[in-house]
Design an enzyme around this catalytic site. Structure first.
Site, short mmCIF file in Angstrom:
data_model
loop_
_atom_site.label_atom_id
_atom_site.label_comp_id
_atom_site.label_asym_id
_atom_site.label_seq_id
_atom_site.Cartn_x
_atom_site.Cartn_y
_atom_site.Cartn_z
CE LYS A 18 30.22 -34.36 15.42
NZ LYS A 18 29.48 -35.11 14.39
N PRO A 107 26.32 -23.64 16.76
CG PRO A 107 25.44 -22.85 14.77
CD PRO A 107 26.70 -23.36 15.37
CB ALA A 110 24.61 -27.18 13.71
N GLY A 111 24.77 -30.67 13.99
CA GLY A 111 25.60 -31.79 13.58
C GLY A 111 27.08 -31.52 13.71
CG LEU A 112 28.64 -28.11 12.94
CD1 LEU A 112 28.70 -26.59 12.83
CD2 LEU A 112 29.55 -28.75 11.90
N GLY A 114 28.53 -29.48 19.11
CA GLY A 114 28.77 -28.39 20.06
C GLY A 114 28.66 -28.82 21.51
CB SER A 116 30.00 -33.83 21.80
OG SER A 116 28.81 -34.58 21.69
CB ALA A 117 32.85 -29.32 21.36
CG ASP A 163 29.44 -36.76 17.84
OD1 ASP A 163 29.81 -37.73 17.15
OD2 ASP A 163 28.48 -36.03 17.53
#
Length: 289
Positions: A18, A107, A110-112, A114, A116-117, A163
């Site tokens: 995200k 990564p 990284a604030g993306l 990962g 949570s996904a 997230d």
């Protein structure tokens, strides 16, 4: 997939990253959690989650080839495989047992989103299993089957992390509360350049720093950017380098440490030799099913 095969065959799922396009902190709850008002989108940068039948709960992290790295290159990220891993906690929330193999491309830190996904992918699998079991029980009229489990809702998913609820739904949405309120927004075809320094940023530490700084507002639609840069000053150097290359200042993804800029898909992805920075292009995708 129906019948016994649905319960025994490994299930492969994508766990998309995200991207938080904007994030405002609107208050703090009594227990210390922060209220947010954010816009998030799902990206085509994905981990792969493979769920295997097992009587135990376990997770295995398999690093995948690094973006724009040498052929076959992998990164050892030191991701824990115990109960601190959100995948295990997602299994617990869903009341399921499984061995989950996570092939990591997003990564950590990284604030993306990962982790949570990955947890959200497990919850989608669990919800599909619940739907299959419920349909089978209804079709057979059997009273000997154990009571089927309930579908895990986004509001319940948010108990794992701010997230996870959005990652369970996906697409493009306004996210409020402590992450549990998801308001879907119309899809926009957007692409981005992601600039991912070799830095794992702890989200809780960034929020704590934001509190210590007195709750500053970010000037690039992200209130956590001043706190992340204060906690990790090296982020500023990578931000300034990307601004120099593209002639525009990038934004921080969530709590960091990925910098991003909107960019036409197929843009030349810059490389920085020898400093471990990963660069990739990513595109927004629609809601998950």
């Amino acid at each position: 997939m129906t019948g016994e095969a649905a319960h025994t065959a490994p299930v492969r799922m994508l766990a998309p990253a995200k991207l938080t396009l904007s994030l405002r902190i609107t208050g703090t709850r009594a227990d210390g959690y922060h209220f947010i008002d954010a816009e998030m989108v799902t990206l085509d940068l994905c981990d792969e989650v493979i769920v295997h039948r097992s009587s135990q709960q376990s997770v295995e992290i398999v690093p995948a080839p690094a973006a724009n790295g040498p052929a076959g290159a992998t990164t050892e990220w030191g991701i824990p495989a115990d109960r601190s891993n959100l995948v295990i906690r997602a299994l617990e929330l869903a009341g399921r047992t499984a061995h989950v193999e996570v092939r990591k491309r997003i990564p950590p830190g990284a604030g993306l989103g990962g982790g949570s996904a990955d947890a959200a992918a497990v919850l989608r699998w669990a919800n599909r299993m619940t739907a299959i079991e419920t349909a089978e029980a209804a079709a057979t009229g059997s009273t000997s089957r154990p009571q089927t489990r309930a579908i895990v809702t986004p509001q319940q998913a948010a108990s794992l992390g701010a997230d996870v609820a959005f990652c369970l739904v996906g697409g493009r949405a306004r996210v409020t509360g402590v992450g549990e309120h998801i308001e879907p927004l119309p899809f926009r075809d957007q692409s981005f350049l992601l600039w991912m320094p070799p830095l794992q940023v702890d989200t809780a530490a960034v929020y704590g720093t934001w509190d210590e700084l007195g709750g500053p507002a970010g000037d690039r639609s992200n209130d956590l950017e001043p706190a992340a840069v204060a906690l990790h000053p090296e982020l500023a150097a990578w931000r300034d380098e990307l601004a120099r290359i593209f002639g525009r200042r990038p934004q921080l993804a969530g709590s960091g440490g990925t910098w991003f800029i909107p960019a036409p898909f197929g843009v030349r992805v810059p490389r920085m030799a020898g400093d471990g920075v990963r660069a990739a292009e990513a595109r927004a995708i629609g809601r998950l099913h």
